[in-house]
Scaffold this motif. Structure first.
Motif, PDB file in Angstrom:
ATOM      1  N   MET A 321       0.826  -1.205   0.000  1.00 44.22           N
ATOM      2  CA  MET A 321       0.000   0.000   0.000  1.00 44.22           C
ATOM      3  C   MET A 321       0.864   1.260   0.000  1.00 44.22           C
ATOM      4  O   MET A 321       0.564   2.237  -0.699  1.00 44.22           O
ATOM      5  N   VAL A 322       1.957   1.250   0.771  1.00 43.71           N
ATOM      6  CA  VAL A 322       2.866   2.400   0.780  1.00 43.71           C
ATOM      7  C   VAL A 322       3.491   2.584  -0.598  1.00 43.71           C
ATOM      8  O   VAL A 322       3.611   3.707  -1.108  1.00 43.71           O
ATOM      9  N   ASN A 323       3.909   1.483  -1.237  1.00 43.25           N
ATOM     10  CA  ASN A 323       4.469   1.563  -2.586  1.00 43.25           C
ATOM     11  C   ASN A 323       3.465   2.180  -3.556  1.00 43.25           C
ATOM     12  O   ASN A 323       3.829   2.988  -4.423  1.00 43.25           O
ATOM     13  N   SER A 324       2.204   1.794  -3.421  1.00 42.17           N
ATOM     14  CA  SER A 324       1.179   2.347  -4.304  1.00 42.17           C
ATOM     15  C   SER A 324       1.039   3.847  -4.097  1.00 42.17           C
ATOM     16  O   SER A 324       0.940   4.610  -5.062  1.00 42.17           O
ATOM     17  N   MET A 325       1.054   4.282  -2.843  1.00 38.60           N
ATOM     18  CA  MET A 325       0.929   5.716  -2.572  1.00 38.60           C
ATOM     19  C   MET A 325       2.117   6.491  -3.110  1.00 38.60           C
ATOM     20  O   MET A 325       1.990   7.627  -3.554  1.00 38.60           O
ATOM     21  N   GLN A 326       3.303   5.877  -3.088  1.00 38.79           N
ATOM     22  CA  GLN A 326       4.514   6.573  -3.509  1.00 38.79           C
ATOM     23  C   GLN A 326       4.690   6.612  -5.024  1.00 38.79           C
ATOM     24  O   GLN A 326       5.195   7.600  -5.566  1.00 38.79           O
ATOM     25  N   HIS A 327       4.309   5.541  -5.715  1.00 37.25           N
ATOM     26  CA  HIS A 327       4.735   5.399  -7.099  1.00 37.25           C
ATOM     27  C   HIS A 327       3.602   5.314  -8.124  1.00 37.25           C
ATOM     28  O   HIS A 327       3.874   5.385  -9.318  1.00 37.25           O
ATOM     29  N   ALA A 328       2.361   5.138  -7.688  1.00 36.35           N
ATOM     30  CA  ALA A 328       1.298   4.862  -8.660  1.00 36.35           C
ATOM     31  C   ALA A 328       0.827   6.104  -9.402  1.00 36.35           C
ATOM     32  O   ALA A 328       0.359   6.017 -10.526  1.00 36.35           O
ATOM     33  N   GLU A 329       0.952   7.257  -8.777  1.00 36.47           N
ATOM     34  CA  GLU A 329       0.376   8.449  -9.370  1.00 36.47           C
ATOM     35  C   GLU A 329       1.282   9.034 -10.445  1.00 36.47           C
ATOM     36  O   GLU A 329       2.501   8.953 -10.351  1.00 36.47           O
ATOM     37  N   GLY A 330       0.673   9.605 -11.450  1.00 39.02           N
ATOM     38  CA  GLY A 330       1.393  10.306 -12.512  1.00 39.02           C
ATOM     39  C   GLY A 330       0.686  11.608 -12.826  1.00 39.02           C
ATOM     40  O   GLY A 330      -0.406  11.894 -12.303  1.00 39.02           O
ATOM     41  N   ALA A 331       1.301  12.395 -13.680  1.00 35.44           N
ATOM     42  CA  ALA A 331       0.729  13.693 -14.020  1.00 35.44           C
ATOM     43  C   ALA A 331      -0.647  13.514 -14.663  1.00 35.44           C
ATOM     44  O   ALA A 331      -0.789  12.805 -15.662  1.00 35.44           O
ATOM     45  N   GLY A 332      -1.649  14.139 -14.072  1.00 41.11           N
ATOM     46  CA  GLY A 332      -2.990  14.070 -14.615  1.00 41.11           C
ATOM     47  C   GLY A 332      -3.615  12.690 -14.555  1.00 41.11           C
ATOM     48  O   GLY A 332      -4.532  12.379 -15.301  1.00 41.11           O
ATOM     49  N   HIS A 333      -3.125  11.840 -13.647  1.00 44.89           N
ATOM     50  CA  HIS A 333      -3.577  10.452 -13.579  1.00 44.89           C
ATOM     51  C   HIS A 333      -4.308  10.235 -12.249  1.00 44.89           C
ATOM     52  O   HIS A 333      -3.714  10.349 -11.180  1.00 44.89           O
ATOM     53  N   THR A 334      -5.603   9.938 -12.327  1.00 45.87           N
ATOM     54  CA  THR A 334      -6.392   9.638 -11.134  1.00 45.87           C
ATOM     55  C   THR A 334      -6.269   8.149 -10.810  1.00 45.87           C
ATOM     56  O   THR A 334      -6.494   7.306 -11.683  1.00 45.87           O
ATOM     57  N   VAL A 335      -5.906   7.851  -9.589  1.00 42.83           N
ATOM     58  CA  VAL A 335      -5.620   6.467  -9.204  1.00 42.83           C
ATOM     59  C   VAL A 335      -6.698   5.975  -8.242  1.00 42.83           C
ATOM     60  O   VAL A 335      -7.031   6.642  -7.260  1.00 42.83           O
ATOM     61  N   ARG A 336      -7.237   4.798  -8.542  1.00 37.43           N
ATOM     62  CA  ARG A 336      -8.146   4.102  -7.631  1.00 37.43           C
ATOM     63  C   ARG A 336      -7.389   2.937  -6.996  1.00 37.43           C
ATOM     64  O   ARG A 336      -6.683   2.202  -7.695  1.00 37.43           O
ATOM     65  N   ARG A 337      -7.549   2.787  -5.699  1.00 40.12           N
ATOM     66  CA  ARG A 337      -6.824   1.751  -4.969  1.00 40.12           C
ATOM     67  C   ARG A 337      -7.805   0.856  -4.223  1.00 40.12           C
ATOM     68  O   ARG A 337      -8.827   1.327  -3.719  1.00 40.12           O
ATOM     69  N   GLU A 338      -7.452  -0.424  -4.140  1.00 33.63           N
ATOM     70  CA  GLU A 338      -8.357  -1.390  -3.526  1.00 33.63           C
ATOM     71  C   GLU A 338      -7.547  -2.459  -2.803  1.00 33.63           C
ATOM     72  O   GLU A 338      -6.477  -2.866  -3.256  1.00 33.63           O
ATOM     73  N   VAL A 339      -8.061  -2.901  -1.662  1.00 28.13           N
ATOM     74  CA  VAL A 339      -7.483  -4.021  -0.915  1.00 28.13           C
ATOM     75  C   VAL A 339      -8.560  -5.093  -0.797  1.00 28.13           C
ATOM     76  O   VAL A 339      -9.654  -4.831  -0.271  1.00 28.13           O
ATOM     77  N   ARG A 340      -8.252  -6.268  -1.296  1.00 26.04           N
ATOM     78  CA  ARG A 340      -9.203  -7.389  -1.237  1.00 26.04           C
ATOM     79  C   ARG A 340      -8.618  -8.490  -0.356  1.00 26.04           C
ATOM     80  O   ARG A 340      -7.501  -8.961  -0.590  1.00 26.04           O
ATOM     81  N   ILE A 341      -9.366  -8.900   0.655  1.00 28.08           N
ATOM     82  CA  ILE A 341      -8.933  -9.938   1.601  1.00 28.08           C
ATOM     83  C   ILE A 341      -9.895 -11.106   1.484  1.00 28.08           C
ATOM     84  O   ILE A 341     -11.107 -10.950   1.708  1.00 28.08           O
ATOM     85  N   ARG A 342      -9.366 -12.253   1.140  1.00 26.61           N
ATOM     86  CA  ARG A 342     -10.229 -13.418   0.888  1.00 26.61           C
ATOM     87  C   ARG A 342      -9.731 -14.625   1.673  1.00 26.61           C
ATOM     88  O   ARG A 342      -8.546 -14.975   1.624  1.00 26.61           O
ATOM     89  N   GLY A 343     -10.627 -15.231   2.408  1.00 23.12           N
ATOM     90  CA  GLY A 343     -10.294 -16.454   3.125  1.00 23.12           C
ATOM     91  C   GLY A 343     -10.516 -17.678   2.266  1.00 23.12           C
ATOM     92  O   GLY A 343     -11.417 -17.700   1.415  1.00 23.12           O
ATOM     93  N   ILE A 344      -9.671 -18.682   2.463  1.00 28.96           N
ATOM     94  CA  ILE A 344      -9.786 -19.948   1.739  1.00 28.96           C
ATOM     95  C   ILE A 344     -10.231 -21.018   2.732  1.00 28.96           C
ATOM     96  O   ILE A 344      -9.668 -21.144   3.829  1.00 28.96           O
ATOM     97  N   ARG A 345     -11.210 -21.803   2.339  1.00 23.43           N
ATOM     98  CA  ARG A 345     -11.821 -22.743   3.283  1.00 23.43           C
ATOM     99  C   ARG A 345     -10.840 -23.748   3.847  1.00 23.43           C
ATOM    100  O   ARG A 345     -11.043 -24.276   4.927  1.00 23.43           O
ATOM    101  N   ALA A 346      -9.751 -24.006   3.139  1.00 21.24           N
ATOM    102  CA  ALA A 346      -8.775 -24.977   3.637  1.00 21.24           C
ATOM    103  C   ALA A 346      -7.867 -24.388   4.709  1.00 21.24           C
ATOM    104  O   ALA A 346      -7.016 -25.087   5.244  1.00 21.24           O
ATOM    105  N   GLY A 347      -8.040 -23.109   5.052  1.00 19.79           N
ATOM    106  CA  GLY A 347      -7.215 -22.517   6.095  1.00 19.79           C
ATOM    107  C   GLY A 347      -6.128 -21.626   5.540  1.00 19.79           C
ATOM    108  O   GLY A 347      -5.001 -21.641   6.036  1.00 19.79           O
ATOM    109  N   GLY A 348      -6.440 -20.850   4.530  1.00 21.04           N
ATOM    110  CA  GLY A 348      -5.459 -19.959   3.933  1.00 21.04           C
ATOM    111  C   GLY A 348      -6.048 -18.591   3.687  1.00 21.04           C
ATOM    112  O   GLY A 348      -7.199 -18.310   4.008  1.00 21.04           O
ATOM    113  N   CYS A 349      -5.224 -17.724   3.114  1.00 17.95           N
ATOM    114  CA  CYS A 349      -5.654 -16.345   2.893  1.00 17.95           C
ATOM    115  C   CYS A 349      -4.996 -15.796   1.631  1.00 17.95           C
ATOM    116  O   CYS A 349      -3.834 -16.112   1.336  1.00 17.95           O
TER     117      CYS A 349
END
Length: 411
Positions: A321-349
Protein backbone atom coordinates in the motif's frame (compact mmCIF):
# COMPACT_ATOMS: atom_id res chain seq x y z
CA UNK A 1 -3.07 7.78 16.94
CA UNK A 2 -3.85 11.45 17.56
CA UNK A 3 -4.68 13.58 14.55
CA UNK A 4 -1.65 15.79 15.24
CA UNK A 5 0.59 12.75 14.81
CA UNK A 6 -1.17 11.49 11.69
CA UNK A 7 -0.70 14.74 9.74
CA UNK A 8 3.15 14.85 10.01
CA UNK A 9 3.33 11.19 9.04
CA UNK A 10 1.30 11.88 5.90
CA UNK A 11 3.43 14.89 5.03
CA UNK A 12 6.55 12.75 5.40
CA UNK A 13 5.19 10.19 2.96
CA UNK A 14 4.55 12.94 0.39
CA UNK A 15 8.09 14.30 0.77
CA UNK A 16 9.66 10.90 0.26
CA UNK A 17 8.04 10.55 -3.13
CA UNK A 18 10.54 13.14 -4.42
CA UNK A 19 13.66 11.05 -3.71
CA UNK A 20 13.63 7.33 -4.31
CA UNK A 21 16.06 5.15 -6.22
CA UNK A 22 13.51 4.43 -8.93
CA UNK A 23 12.84 8.13 -9.47
CA UNK A 24 16.55 8.94 -9.54
CA UNK A 25 17.08 6.32 -12.24
CA UNK A 26 14.14 7.71 -14.22
CA UNK A 27 15.45 11.28 -14.01
CA UNK A 28 18.97 10.19 -15.03
CA UNK A 29 17.64 8.19 -17.97
CA UNK A 30 15.41 11.00 -19.22
CA UNK A 31 18.24 13.51 -18.87
CA UNK A 32 20.38 11.11 -20.94
CA UNK A 33 17.68 10.96 -23.62
CA UNK A 34 17.30 14.74 -23.77
CA UNK A 35 21.05 15.42 -23.81
CA UNK A 36 21.56 12.72 -26.42
CA UNK A 37 19.07 14.38 -28.76
CA UNK A 38 20.49 17.89 -28.12
CA UNK A 39 24.15 16.94 -28.56
CA UNK A 40 23.25 14.67 -31.46
CA UNK A 41 21.45 17.49 -33.24
CA UNK A 42 24.46 19.72 -32.65
CA UNK A 43 26.85 17.19 -34.20
CA UNK A 44 24.60 16.05 -37.05
CA UNK A 45 25.66 18.68 -39.67
CA UNK A 46 29.34 17.90 -39.05
CA UNK A 47 28.64 14.16 -39.11
CA UNK A 48 26.98 14.44 -42.53
CA UNK A 49 29.84 16.58 -43.89
CA UNK A 50 32.53 14.16 -42.67
CA UNK A 51 30.62 11.11 -43.89
CA UNK A 52 31.76 11.91 -47.44
CA UNK A 53 35.40 11.40 -46.43
CA UNK A 54 34.88 7.93 -44.99
CA UNK A 55 34.88 4.58 -46.76
CA UNK A 56 31.86 4.11 -49.01
CA UNK A 57 28.81 3.37 -46.89
CA UNK A 58 30.73 3.61 -43.62
CA UNK A 59 29.74 7.21 -42.91
CA UNK A 60 26.04 6.62 -43.45
CA UNK A 61 26.15 3.39 -41.44
CA UNK A 62 27.96 5.09 -38.55
CA UNK A 63 25.48 7.96 -38.42
CA UNK A 64 22.52 5.60 -38.68
CA UNK A 65 23.76 3.26 -35.95
CA UNK A 66 24.72 5.92 -33.41
CA UNK A 67 21.76 8.20 -33.98
CA UNK A 68 19.40 5.24 -34.05
CA UNK A 69 20.71 4.11 -30.67
CA UNK A 70 20.33 7.67 -29.31
CA UNK A 71 16.68 7.67 -30.36
CA UNK A 72 16.26 4.21 -28.78
CA UNK A 73 17.65 5.57 -25.49
CA UNK A 74 15.28 8.56 -25.62
CA UNK A 75 12.30 6.27 -26.36
CA UNK A 76 13.25 3.87 -23.56
CA UNK A 77 13.61 6.77 -21.11
CA UNK A 78 10.22 8.18 -22.10
CA UNK A 79 8.45 4.84 -21.70
CA UNK A 80 10.64 3.53 -18.82
CA UNK A 81 11.13 0.25 -20.68
CA UNK A 82 14.56 -1.43 -21.11
CA UNK A 83 16.37 1.78 -20.16
CA UNK A 84 19.60 0.12 -19.07
CA UNK A 85 19.74 -2.13 -22.10
CA UNK A 86 19.33 0.79 -24.52
CA UNK A 87 21.95 2.87 -22.68
CA UNK A 88 24.40 -0.03 -22.64
CA UNK A 89 23.97 -0.62 -26.38
CA UNK A 90 24.73 3.02 -27.15
CA UNK A 91 27.78 3.06 -24.85
CA UNK A 92 29.20 -0.06 -26.51
CA UNK A 93 28.49 1.19 -30.04
CA UNK A 94 30.13 4.54 -29.30
CA UNK A 95 33.29 2.91 -27.96
CA UNK A 96 33.40 0.67 -31.05
CA UNK A 97 32.98 3.75 -33.29
CA UNK A 98 36.02 5.39 -31.64
CA UNK A 99 38.09 2.26 -32.26
CA UNK A 100 37.15 1.89 -35.94
CA UNK A 101 37.37 5.59 -36.81
CA UNK A 102 41.05 5.46 -37.92
CA UNK A 103 40.22 2.46 -40.13
CA UNK A 104 37.38 4.07 -42.08
CA UNK A 105 38.79 7.56 -42.75
CA UNK A 106 40.04 7.82 -46.37
CA UNK A 107 40.08 11.60 -46.86
CA UNK A 108 42.17 13.31 -44.19
CA UNK A 109 40.92 16.73 -45.27
CA UNK A 110 37.65 16.14 -43.40
CA UNK A 111 39.48 16.40 -40.08
CA UNK A 112 41.91 19.13 -41.10
CA UNK A 113 39.78 21.96 -39.70
CA UNK A 114 37.31 20.13 -37.41
CA UNK A 115 37.78 17.23 -34.99
CA UNK A 116 35.95 13.94 -35.60
CA UNK A 117 32.25 14.50 -35.00
CA UNK A 118 32.22 11.64 -32.47
CA UNK A 119 33.77 14.06 -29.97
CA UNK A 120 30.45 15.85 -29.48
CA UNK A 121 28.78 12.62 -28.29
CA UNK A 122 31.48 11.59 -25.82
CA UNK A 123 29.67 12.99 -22.78
CA UNK A 124 26.45 11.31 -23.92
CA UNK A 125 28.29 7.98 -24.08
CA UNK A 126 29.84 8.32 -20.61
CA UNK A 127 26.44 9.30 -19.18
CA UNK A 128 24.92 6.21 -20.82
CA UNK A 129 27.58 4.10 -19.13
CA UNK A 130 26.70 5.66 -15.75
CA UNK A 131 23.03 4.80 -16.27
CA UNK A 132 23.65 1.26 -17.54
CA UNK A 133 26.66 -0.06 -15.61
CA UNK A 134 27.64 -0.70 -11.98
CA UNK A 135 29.80 2.02 -10.44
CA UNK A 136 33.15 0.26 -11.03
CA UNK A 137 32.52 -0.39 -14.72
CA UNK A 138 31.08 3.12 -15.15
CA UNK A 139 34.25 4.67 -13.74
CA UNK A 140 36.41 2.55 -16.04
CA UNK A 141 34.34 3.53 -19.09
CA UNK A 142 34.34 7.21 -18.13
CA UNK A 143 38.14 7.21 -17.98
CA UNK A 144 38.86 4.87 -20.89
CA UNK A 145 36.64 6.33 -23.63
CA UNK A 146 37.94 9.94 -23.43
CA UNK A 147 41.47 8.53 -23.35
CA UNK A 148 40.74 6.52 -26.48
CA UNK A 149 39.45 9.66 -28.18
CA UNK A 150 42.61 11.56 -27.17
CA UNK A 151 44.77 8.86 -28.74
CA UNK A 152 42.71 8.91 -31.96
CA UNK A 153 43.01 12.70 -32.01
CA UNK A 154 46.79 12.33 -32.29
CA UNK A 155 46.54 10.14 -35.39
CA UNK A 156 46.18 11.49 -38.96
CA UNK A 157 42.60 10.19 -39.04
CA UNK A 158 41.88 12.28 -35.96
CA UNK A 159 43.39 15.45 -37.36
CA UNK A 160 46.98 14.87 -36.17
CA UNK A 161 46.39 17.34 -33.34
CA UNK A 162 49.16 18.62 -31.12
CA UNK A 163 49.68 16.67 -27.91
CA UNK A 164 48.47 19.58 -25.79
CA UNK A 165 45.26 19.92 -27.79
CA UNK A 166 44.58 16.16 -27.72
CA UNK A 167 45.11 16.05 -23.94
CA UNK A 168 42.88 19.10 -23.49
CA UNK A 169 40.04 17.54 -25.51
CA UNK A 170 40.33 14.27 -23.61
CA UNK A 171 40.44 16.03 -20.22
CA UNK A 172 37.39 18.11 -21.06
CA UNK A 173 35.36 15.01 -21.94
CA UNK A 174 36.74 13.20 -18.88
CA UNK A 175 35.80 16.01 -16.48
CA UNK A 176 32.26 16.25 -17.84
CA UNK A 177 31.87 12.49 -17.56
CA UNK A 178 33.16 12.45 -13.97
CA UNK A 179 30.83 15.29 -12.98
CA UNK A 180 27.83 13.34 -14.27
CA UNK A 181 29.09 10.17 -12.56
CA UNK A 182 29.51 11.92 -9.20
CA UNK A 183 26.09 13.61 -9.33
CA UNK A 184 24.23 10.42 -10.27
CA UNK A 185 26.12 8.37 -7.67
CA UNK A 186 25.33 10.88 -4.92
CA UNK A 187 21.65 10.88 -5.85
CA UNK A 188 21.59 7.08 -5.92
CA UNK A 189 23.20 6.86 -2.48
CA UNK A 190 20.73 9.37 -1.07
CA UNK A 191 17.80 7.47 -2.56
CA UNK A 192 19.18 4.19 -1.21
CA UNK A 193 19.34 5.74 2.26
CA UNK A 194 15.71 6.82 1.92
CA UNK A 195 14.70 3.28 0.92
CA UNK A 196 16.49 1.81 3.96
CA UNK A 197 14.95 4.44 6.24
CA UNK A 198 11.50 3.65 4.85
CA UNK A 199 11.98 -0.04 5.51
CA UNK A 200 13.13 0.69 9.05
CA UNK A 201 10.15 3.00 9.60
CA UNK A 202 7.76 0.28 8.44
CA UNK A 203 9.40 -2.19 10.80
CA UNK A 204 9.09 0.29 13.67
CA UNK A 205 5.47 0.88 12.73
CA UNK A 206 4.76 -2.84 12.80
CA UNK A 207 6.53 -3.13 16.15
CA UNK A 208 4.50 -0.21 17.51
CA UNK A 209 1.28 -1.88 16.36
CA UNK A 210 2.27 -5.09 18.14
CA UNK A 211 3.22 -3.22 21.31
CA UNK A 212 -0.06 -1.34 21.18
CA UNK A 213 -1.98 -4.60 20.83
CA UNK A 214 0.01 -6.11 23.70
CA UNK A 215 -0.71 -3.06 25.85
CA UNK A 216 -4.42 -3.36 25.12
CA UNK A 217 -4.33 -7.02 26.09
CA UNK A 218 -2.41 -6.20 29.26
CA UNK A 219 -4.99 -3.55 30.19
CA UNK A 220 -7.73 -6.08 29.49
CA UNK A 221 -6.15 -8.67 31.76
CA UNK A 222 -5.47 -6.05 34.45
CA UNK A 223 -9.12 -5.08 34.38
CA UNK A 224 -10.11 -8.74 34.51
CA UNK A 225 -7.85 -9.36 37.50
CA UNK A 226 -9.21 -6.30 39.26
CA UNK A 227 -12.87 -6.98 38.51
CA UNK A 228 -12.90 -10.75 38.99
CA UNK A 229 -9.92 -12.05 40.95
CA UNK A 230 -9.61 -9.31 43.55
CA UNK A 231 -13.38 -9.15 44.01
CA UNK A 232 -13.43 -12.92 44.50
CA UNK A 233 -10.62 -12.79 47.04
CA UNK A 234 -12.31 -10.00 48.98
CA UNK A 235 -15.60 -11.89 48.93
CA UNK A 236 -13.89 -15.06 50.10
CA UNK A 237 -12.14 -13.20 52.92
CA UNK A 238 -15.43 -11.71 54.11
CA UNK A 239 -17.47 -14.93 53.75
CA UNK A 240 -18.73 -16.02 57.17
CA UNK A 241 -21.86 -18.01 56.35
CA UNK A 242 -22.18 -21.16 54.21
CA UNK A 243 -24.19 -19.15 51.65
CA UNK A 244 -21.45 -16.50 51.39
CA UNK A 245 -18.78 -19.20 51.11
CA UNK A 246 -20.72 -20.95 48.32
CA UNK A 247 -21.06 -17.63 46.50
CA UNK A 248 -17.30 -17.00 46.85
CA UNK A 249 -16.61 -20.48 45.45
CA UNK A 250 -18.80 -19.81 42.42
CA UNK A 251 -17.08 -16.46 41.91
CA UNK A 252 -13.69 -18.18 42.09
CA UNK A 253 -14.68 -20.75 39.47
CA UNK A 254 -15.99 -17.98 37.21
CA UNK A 255 -12.79 -15.92 37.64
CA UNK A 256 -10.63 -18.95 36.87
CA UNK A 257 -12.64 -19.68 33.73
CA UNK A 258 -12.35 -16.07 32.54
CA UNK A 259 -8.58 -16.03 33.14
CA UNK A 260 -8.21 -19.26 31.13
CA UNK A 261 -10.20 -17.74 28.27
CA UNK A 262 -8.07 -14.55 28.36
CA UNK A 263 -4.87 -16.59 28.22
CA UNK A 264 -6.18 -18.57 25.26
CA UNK A 265 -6.98 -15.34 23.37
CA UNK A 266 -3.43 -13.95 23.74
CA UNK A 267 -1.66 -14.53 20.40
CA UNK A 268 1.76 -16.12 20.83
CA UNK A 269 4.27 -17.60 18.39
CA UNK A 270 2.81 -20.85 17.11
CA UNK A 271 -0.78 -19.80 17.87
CA UNK A 272 -3.44 -19.25 15.25
CA UNK A 273 -5.58 -16.16 14.80
CA UNK A 274 -8.73 -15.59 12.85
CA UNK A 275 -8.70 -13.56 9.64
CA UNK A 276 -10.97 -10.90 11.22
CA UNK A 277 -7.99 -10.10 13.47
CA UNK A 278 -5.84 -9.55 10.35
CA UNK A 279 -8.57 -7.42 8.76
CA UNK A 280 -8.68 -5.17 11.84
CA UNK A 281 -4.90 -4.70 11.71
CA UNK A 282 -5.04 -3.66 8.05
CA UNK A 283 -7.95 -1.29 8.63
CA UNK A 284 -5.99 0.27 11.50
CA UNK A 285 -3.02 0.85 9.19
CA UNK A 286 -5.23 2.29 6.45
CA UNK A 287 -6.65 4.82 8.90
CA UNK A 288 -3.19 6.47 9.08
CA UNK A 289 -2.69 6.77 5.30
CA UNK A 290 -3.33 9.88 3.22
CA UNK A 291 -4.64 7.89 0.24
CA UNK A 292 -8.00 6.16 0.20
CA UNK A 293 -8.28 2.39 -0.30
CA UNK A 294 -11.49 0.48 -0.92
CA UNK A 295 -11.52 -2.61 1.31
CA UNK A 296 -13.36 -5.78 0.27
CA UNK A 297 -13.54 -8.75 2.64
CA UNK A 298 -14.80 -12.17 1.52
CA UNK A 299 -15.13 -15.48 3.43
CA UNK A 300 -12.94 -14.57 6.40
CA UNK A 301 -15.23 -15.99 9.06
CA UNK A 302 -13.99 -19.21 10.63
CA UNK A 303 -10.62 -19.15 8.83
CA UNK A 304 -7.57 -19.22 11.09
CA UNK A 305 -3.88 -18.88 10.21
CA UNK A 306 -0.67 -18.89 12.29
CA UNK A 307 0.36 -15.66 13.98
CA UNK A 308 3.61 -15.65 11.95
CA UNK A 309 1.62 -15.83 8.71
CA UNK A 310 -0.70 -13.03 9.84
CA UNK A 311 2.32 -10.84 10.67
CA UNK A 312 3.90 -11.49 7.26
CA UNK A 313 0.64 -10.84 5.39
CA UNK A 314 0.00 -7.64 7.34
CA UNK A 315 3.50 -6.20 6.91
CA UNK A 316 3.75 -7.13 3.23
CA UNK A 317 0.30 -5.66 2.53
CA UNK A 318 1.21 -2.40 4.30
CA UNK A 319 4.41 -2.20 2.21
CA UNK A 320 2.42 -2.77 -0.99
CA UNK A 321 0.00 0.00 0.00
CA UNK A 322 2.87 2.40 0.78
CA UNK A 323 4.47 1.56 -2.59
CA UNK A 324 1.18 2.35 -4.30
CA UNK A 325 0.93 5.72 -2.57
CA UNK A 326 4.51 6.57 -3.51
CA UNK A 327 4.74 5.40 -7.10
CA UNK A 328 1.30 4.86 -8.66
CA UNK A 329 0.38 8.45 -9.37
CA UNK A 330 1.39 10.31 -12.51
CA UNK A 331 0.73 13.69 -14.02
CA UNK A 332 -2.99 14.07 -14.61
CA UNK A 333 -3.58 10.45 -13.58
CA UNK A 334 -6.39 9.64 -11.13
CA UNK A 335 -5.62 6.47 -9.20
CA UNK A 336 -8.15 4.10 -7.63
CA UNK A 337 -6.82 1.75 -4.97
CA UNK A 338 -8.36 -1.39 -3.53
CA UNK A 339 -7.48 -4.02 -0.91
CA UNK A 340 -9.20 -7.39 -1.24
CA UNK A 341 -8.93 -9.94 1.60
CA UNK A 342 -10.23 -13.42 0.89
CA UNK A 343 -10.29 -16.45 3.12
CA UNK A 344 -9.79 -19.95 1.74
CA UNK A 345 -11.82 -22.74 3.28
CA UNK A 346 -8.77 -24.98 3.64
CA UNK A 347 -7.22 -22.52 6.10
CA UNK A 348 -5.46 -19.96 3.93
CA UNK A 349 -5.65 -16.35 2.89
CA UNK A 350 -5.22 -14.27 -0.26
CA UNK A 351 -4.72 -10.50 -0.10
CA UNK A 352 -4.69 -8.34 -3.23
CA UNK A 353 -3.48 -4.73 -3.18
CA UNK A 354 -4.42 -3.21 -6.54
CA UNK A 355 -4.31 0.23 -8.11
CA UNK A 356 -4.96 1.80 -11.50
CA UNK A 357 -1.71 3.78 -11.46
CA UNK A 358 1.11 4.22 -13.95
CA UNK A 359 2.54 0.74 -13.33
CA UNK A 360 6.17 -0.35 -13.66
CA UNK A 361 8.49 -3.03 -15.02
CA UNK A 362 9.52 -5.44 -12.23
CA UNK A 363 12.69 -6.40 -14.10
CA UNK A 364 13.83 -2.78 -14.05
CA UNK A 365 13.74 -2.51 -10.24
CA UNK A 366 17.32 -2.12 -8.90
CA UNK A 367 18.49 -4.95 -6.65
CA UNK A 368 19.19 -2.44 -3.90
CA UNK A 369 15.53 -1.54 -3.51
CA UNK A 370 14.03 -3.24 -0.49
CA UNK A 371 10.35 -2.39 -0.76
CA UNK A 372 9.41 -5.12 -3.28
CA UNK A 373 12.09 -7.78 -3.11
CA UNK A 374 12.64 -7.91 0.66
CA UNK A 375 9.56 -6.48 2.35
CA UNK A 376 7.09 -8.27 0.09
CA UNK A 377 8.52 -11.20 -1.87
CA UNK A 378 11.12 -12.50 0.61
CA UNK A 379 8.96 -11.82 3.66
CA UNK A 380 6.13 -13.93 2.26
CA UNK A 381 8.51 -16.69 1.18
CA UNK A 382 10.10 -16.83 4.65
CA UNK A 383 6.65 -17.25 6.21
CA UNK A 384 5.76 -20.14 3.87
CA UNK A 385 3.69 -18.01 1.54
CA UNK A 386 4.21 -16.39 -1.84
CA UNK A 387 3.84 -13.02 -3.53
CA UNK A 388 2.90 -12.34 -7.12
CA UNK A 389 3.27 -8.90 -8.70
CA UNK A 390 1.50 -8.02 -11.94
CA UNK A 391 2.15 -4.61 -13.47
CA UNK A 392 2.79 -2.87 -16.73
CA UNK A 393 3.34 0.61 -18.06
CA UNK A 394 0.01 2.44 -17.81
CA UNK A 395 -1.84 -0.72 -16.69
CA UNK A 396 -1.68 -0.32 -12.92
CA UNK A 397 -0.30 -2.76 -10.40
CA UNK A 398 -1.72 -5.73 -8.49
CA UNK A 399 0.23 -7.30 -5.62
CA UNK A 400 -1.16 -10.69 -4.62
CA UNK A 401 -0.10 -12.17 -1.27
CA UNK A 402 -0.85 -15.85 -0.66
CA UNK A 403 -0.58 -17.99 2.44
CA UNK A 404 0.30 -20.76 2.24
CA UNK A 405 2.07 -20.77 -1.14
CA UNK A 406 -0.19 -22.26 -3.82
CA UNK A 407 -3.33 -21.66 -1.78
CA UNK A 408 -5.20 -20.38 -4.87
CA UNK A 409 -5.11 -23.91 -6.27
CA UNK A 410 -7.29 -25.07 -3.36
CA UNK A 411 -10.99 -24.96 -4.11
Amino acid sequence: MPAAEVRPARAQIRRRRAVTREQVETVAARALGIFGIVFGAQALPLALDQAAGLRPGAGVALVAVLYGSILAVALAAATKVAIRSAALVFAVLYAAAILVWPLIVVDLDIVATSPPWLYYLCTVATTAAVVALPIGWAIAYTVLVPTMYGVVRLTPAGGAADLDLAILDALYALILGLVVLIIVTMLRNAARAVDVAQEAALERYESAVRLHASELERAKVDALVHDSVLTTLLSAAAANTPEEQALAARMARDATSRLDEAGADWPQVGDRVGLPHLVRRLRSALATFAASFTVRVVNTGGVEIPVEAADALSTAAVQAMVNSMQHAEGAGHTVRREVRIRGIRAGGCVIEVADTGVGFDLDEIPTERLGVRVSIIERMANAGGAARIESGEGRGTTVTLLWPAGVEAVR
